[in-house]
Design a protein around this motif. Structure first.
Motif, PDB file in Angstrom:
ATOM      1  N   PRO A 134       0.759  -1.194  -0.096  1.00 61.83           N
ATOM      2  CA  PRO A 134      -0.073  -0.123   0.066  1.00 61.83           C
ATOM      3  C   PRO A 134       0.739   1.255  -0.037  1.00 61.83           C
ATOM      4  CG  PRO A 134      -0.021  -1.028   2.110  1.00 61.83           C
ATOM      5  CD  PRO A 134       0.688  -2.104   1.318  1.00 61.83           C
ATOM      6  N   LYS A 135       2.177   1.152   0.187  1.00 64.90           N
ATOM      7  CA  LYS A 135       2.902   2.359   0.148  1.00 64.90           C
ATOM      8  C   LYS A 135       3.753   2.618  -1.061  1.00 64.90           C
ATOM      9  CE  LYS A 135       3.799   2.072   5.306  1.00 64.90           C
ATOM     10  NZ  LYS A 135       4.627   2.143   6.237  1.00 64.90           N
ATOM     11  N   VAL A 136       3.740   1.720  -2.094  1.00 67.73           N
ATOM     12  CA  VAL A 136       4.337   1.828  -3.231  1.00 67.73           C
ATOM     13  C   VAL A 136       4.133   3.329  -3.956  1.00 67.73           C
ATOM     14  CG1 VAL A 136       2.797   0.761  -4.850  1.00 67.73           C
ATOM     15  CG2 VAL A 136       5.022   0.797  -5.242  1.00 67.73           C
ATOM     16  N   THR A 137       4.997   3.870  -4.371  1.00 66.27           N
ATOM     17  CA  THR A 137       5.083   5.384  -4.996  1.00 66.27           C
ATOM     18  C   THR A 137       5.619   5.334  -6.309  1.00 66.27           C
ATOM     19  OG1 THR A 137       5.406   6.127  -2.518  1.00 66.27           O
ATOM     20  CG2 THR A 137       5.810   7.513  -4.464  1.00 66.27           C
ATOM     21  N   PHE A 138       6.793   4.442  -6.421  1.00 63.24           N
ATOM     22  CA  PHE A 138       7.448   4.452  -7.595  1.00 63.24           C
ATOM     23  C   PHE A 138       7.174   3.348  -8.443  1.00 63.24           C
ATOM     24  CE2 PHE A 138       9.196   8.092  -5.296  1.00 63.24           C
ATOM     25  CZ  PHE A 138       9.480   8.870  -6.134  1.00 63.24           C
ATOM     26  N   LEU A 139       6.769   3.196  -9.569  1.00 65.24           N
ATOM     27  CA  LEU A 139       6.542   1.922 -10.178  1.00 65.24           C
ATOM     28  C   LEU A 139       6.930   1.886 -11.539  1.00 65.24           C
ATOM     29  CD1 LEU A 139       5.429  -1.018 -10.101  1.00 65.24           C
ATOM     30  CD2 LEU A 139       3.081  -0.134 -10.701  1.00 65.24           C
ATOM     31  N   ARG A 140       7.946   1.031 -12.045  1.00 67.48           N
ATOM     32  CA  ARG A 140       8.561   1.005 -13.343  1.00 67.48           C
ATOM     33  C   ARG A 140       8.348  -0.395 -14.054  1.00 67.48           C
ATOM     34  NH1 ARG A 140      14.338   3.603 -12.203  1.00 67.48           N
ATOM     35  NH2 ARG A 140      14.989   1.560 -12.893  1.00 67.48           N
ATOM     36  N   LEU A 141       7.664  -0.295 -14.995  1.00 60.70           N
ATOM     37  CA  LEU A 141       7.449  -1.573 -15.674  1.00 60.70           C
ATOM     38  C   LEU A 141       7.709  -1.325 -17.343  1.00 60.70           C
ATOM     39  CD1 LEU A 141       3.964  -2.655 -13.952  1.00 60.70           C
ATOM     40  CD2 LEU A 141       5.792  -4.212 -14.299  1.00 60.70           C
ATOM     41  N   ASN A 142       8.619  -0.590 -17.720  1.00 68.00           N
ATOM     42  CA  ASN A 142       9.040  -0.264 -18.792  1.00 68.00           C
ATOM     43  C   ASN A 142       9.483  -1.565 -19.562  1.00 68.00           C
ATOM     44  OD1 ASN A 142       8.631   2.534 -18.406  1.00 68.00           O
ATOM     45  ND2 ASN A 142      10.448   2.784 -17.534  1.00 68.00           N
ATOM     46  N   TYR A 143       9.425  -1.595 -20.882  1.00 65.51           N
ATOM     47  CA  TYR A 143      10.005  -2.866 -21.645  1.00 65.51           C
ATOM     48  C   TYR A 143       9.309  -4.136 -21.053  1.00 65.51           C
ATOM     49  CZ  TYR A 143      13.067   0.644 -23.729  1.00 65.51           C
ATOM     50  OH  TYR A 143      13.801   1.687 -24.370  1.00 65.51           O
ATOM     51  N   ASN A 144       7.957  -4.284 -21.103  1.00 60.83           N
ATOM     52  CA  ASN A 144       7.432  -5.570 -20.809  1.00 60.83           C
ATOM     53  C   ASN A 144       6.516  -5.800 -21.909  1.00 60.83           C
ATOM     54  OD1 ASN A 144       8.184  -6.869 -17.963  1.00 60.83           O
ATOM     55  ND2 ASN A 144       8.160  -4.817 -17.580  1.00 60.83           N
ATOM     56  N   LYS A 145       5.577  -6.933 -21.649  1.00 62.11           N
ATOM     57  CA  LYS A 145       4.637  -7.241 -22.448  1.00 62.11           C
ATOM     58  C   LYS A 145       3.260  -7.064 -22.276  1.00 62.11           C
ATOM     59  CE  LYS A 145       7.861 -10.793 -24.440  1.00 62.11           C
ATOM     60  NZ  LYS A 145       7.982 -11.969 -24.962  1.00 62.11           N
ATOM     61  N   LEU A 146       3.175  -5.947 -21.338  1.00 61.93           N
ATOM     62  CA  LEU A 146       1.672  -5.626 -20.924  1.00 61.93           C
ATOM     63  C   LEU A 146       0.783  -4.924 -21.904  1.00 61.93           C
ATOM     64  CD1 LEU A 146       2.490  -3.654 -17.640  1.00 61.93           C
ATOM     65  CD2 LEU A 146       1.517  -6.162 -17.949  1.00 61.93           C
ATOM     66  N   SER A 147      -0.476  -5.723 -22.221  1.00 65.75           N
ATOM     67  CA  SER A 147      -1.611  -5.385 -23.110  1.00 65.75           C
ATOM     68  C   SER A 147      -2.746  -4.839 -22.273  1.00 65.75           C
ATOM     69  CB  SER A 147      -1.826  -6.496 -23.998  1.00 65.75           C
ATOM     70  OG  SER A 147      -2.393  -7.448 -23.383  1.00 65.75           O
ATOM     71  N   ASP A 148      -3.741  -4.371 -23.002  1.00 71.32           N
ATOM     72  CA  ASP A 148      -4.847  -3.833 -22.241  1.00 71.32           C
ATOM     73  C   ASP A 148      -5.544  -5.031 -21.580  1.00 71.32           C
ATOM     74  OD1 ASP A 148      -4.598  -1.461 -23.631  1.00 71.32           O
ATOM     75  OD2 ASP A 148      -5.728  -1.924 -25.389  1.00 71.32           O
ATOM     76  N   ASP A 149      -5.631  -6.108 -22.020  1.00 71.59           N
ATOM     77  CA  ASP A 149      -6.171  -7.422 -21.284  1.00 71.59           C
ATOM     78  C   ASP A 149      -5.293  -7.897 -20.170  1.00 71.59           C
ATOM     79  OD1 ASP A 149      -8.096  -7.300 -23.316  1.00 71.59           O
ATOM     80  OD2 ASP A 149      -7.030  -8.772 -24.625  1.00 71.59           O
ATOM     81  N   GLY A 150      -4.308  -7.451 -20.170  1.00 70.28           N
ATOM     82  CA  GLY A 150      -3.635  -8.048 -18.927  1.00 70.28           C
ATOM     83  C   GLY A 150      -3.654  -7.177 -17.854  1.00 70.28           C
ATOM     84  N   ILE A 151      -4.299  -5.712 -17.971  1.00 73.14           N
ATOM     85  CA  ILE A 151      -4.499  -5.045 -16.734  1.00 73.14           C
ATOM     86  C   ILE A 151      -5.807  -5.002 -16.133  1.00 73.14           C
ATOM     87  CG2 ILE A 151      -4.083  -2.392 -15.956  1.00 73.14           C
ATOM     88  CD1 ILE A 151      -1.985  -2.200 -18.095  1.00 73.14           C
TER      89      ILE A 151
END
Length: 352
Positions: A237-254
């Motif tokens: 619940p405290k996560v402030t900075f989240l980096r997920l660059n250069y992955n394989k995320l699509s609309d259906d995966g979120i």
């Protein structure tokens, strides 16, 4: 102009004079007996600065072995050498060590003598980046605050290796060979004060399990992650900075509200496969969505609060805090839609 030059020269002279006095004072204050002892204790392969008697510089010396470390040393610099082994002998007298930099050597797990690290009771910072490690070394000093293991060949994390590291605030494992199977539900158990976890540039396909609850910064760039589990961030619940660059995320995966998290202030989703902007929270301040497959932006749809409600309450309401929005590398054509500016009134930069 002449006055400015004279002023600059005078300032430079004064700075140099103060620096020279400071250096002279360091040497003048050193007791001759102490200076002699420091010189005799200093390993001939290393440098012992008289102005920093608790530090030992043995970096860039082509060393294959660690020399005997004097008892007074707190800060030990051994980076950029050819060291392959860590044995107990050089550290027998070094009971006050706080900091060891062993980056860019050739240390393997088999080259680390059993228990040599855990015996360094006062060690706070351990840097072992760019070596030949295949697993996280164990056991580790219980007082560690930072552990940097980037750029190794780590594919395995021994069970319970972190279980007693209550003081660890930063764990860097980026650019290793970690698979999903290496991160079990109890892998990070015991890291109750961890604030930064870096697992970028590994071979993960899933979001890691059981991230410590106090984590503020989570870096997962350059993996192969496809899905964000439902309510994943409720456990951190405290996560402030989240980096997920250069992955394989699509609309259906979120999930519908996967990133609608009030704690997240900086969200980086560059170089994925998104075709639309996912729902965000009004507290978000920086959003990176460049180099996806987004074709258009509808400010009314992505606005985290009702634009009509925002008009009623103005700056006194819960207006979105987004200040930076990056959308270049998509299929979006300028100009910026007006409803984007109406919603995100605090925007300072938009990159399309």
């Amino acid at each position: 102009m002449i006055l400015k030059v004279y002023t600059s020269l005078l300032l430079l002279f004064l700075v140099n004079s103060v620096w020279a006095r400071s250096v002279r004072q360091v040497y003048d204050d050193l007791d001759p007996d102490h200076w002699s002892r420091y010189t005799s204790e200093c390993p001939q392969e290393c440098f012992c600065p008289p102005s920093f008697p608790n530090a030992l510089y043995c970096d860039n010396k082509g060393l294959k072995e660690i020399p005997s470390i004097p008892a007074r040393i707190w800060y030990l610099y051994l980076q950029n050498n050819q060291i392959e082994t860590l044995s107990e002998k050089p550290f027998v007298n070094a009971t006050h060590l706080r900091w060891i930099n062993l980056n860019k050597n050739k240390i393997t797990n088999s080259g680390i003598e059993n228990g040599v690290l855990s015996k360094l009771k006062r060690l706070l910072y351990l840097f072992l980046e760019d070596n030949e490690l295949e697993e996280v070394p164990a056991p580790l000093p219980v007082g560690l605050e930072q552990l940097r293991l980037a750029k190794n060949k780590i594919s395995r994390i021994p069970e319970g290796v972190f279980s007693h590291l209550e003081n660890l605030t930063m764990l860097d494992l980026h650019q290793n060979s970690l698979l999903d199977s290496a991160l079990q539900s109890d892998t990070f158990q015991g890291l109750s004060n961890l604030m930064q976890l870096n697992i970028a540039k590994n071979s993960l396909k899933k979001m890691p399990l059981s991230i410590p609850a106090n984590t503020l910064q989570l870096f997962l760039d350059n993996n192969s992650i496809e899905v964000i589990p439902e309510n994943y961030f409720s456990a951190i619940p405290k996560v402030t900075f989240l980096r997920l660059n250069y992955n394989k995320l699509s609309d259906d995966g979120i999930p519908p509200n996967g990133f609608n998290v009030s704690s997240i202030l900086d969200l980086q989703l560059s170089h994925n496969q998104l075709t639309k902007i996912p729902p965000i929270n009004a507290h978000l301040e920086h959003l990176h969505l460049d180099h996806n497959k987004i074709k258009s932006v509808n400010g009314t749809q992505i606005c985290p609060v009702s634009i009509a409600l925002e008009e009623d309450y103005g700056y006194y309401g819960n207006i979105p805090r987004l200040r930076y929005l990056r959308l270049d590398g998509n299929e979006i054509q300028p100009p910026i839609p007006l409803d984007i500016m109406i919603c995100f009134r605090l925007l300072q930069a938009v990159v399309i």
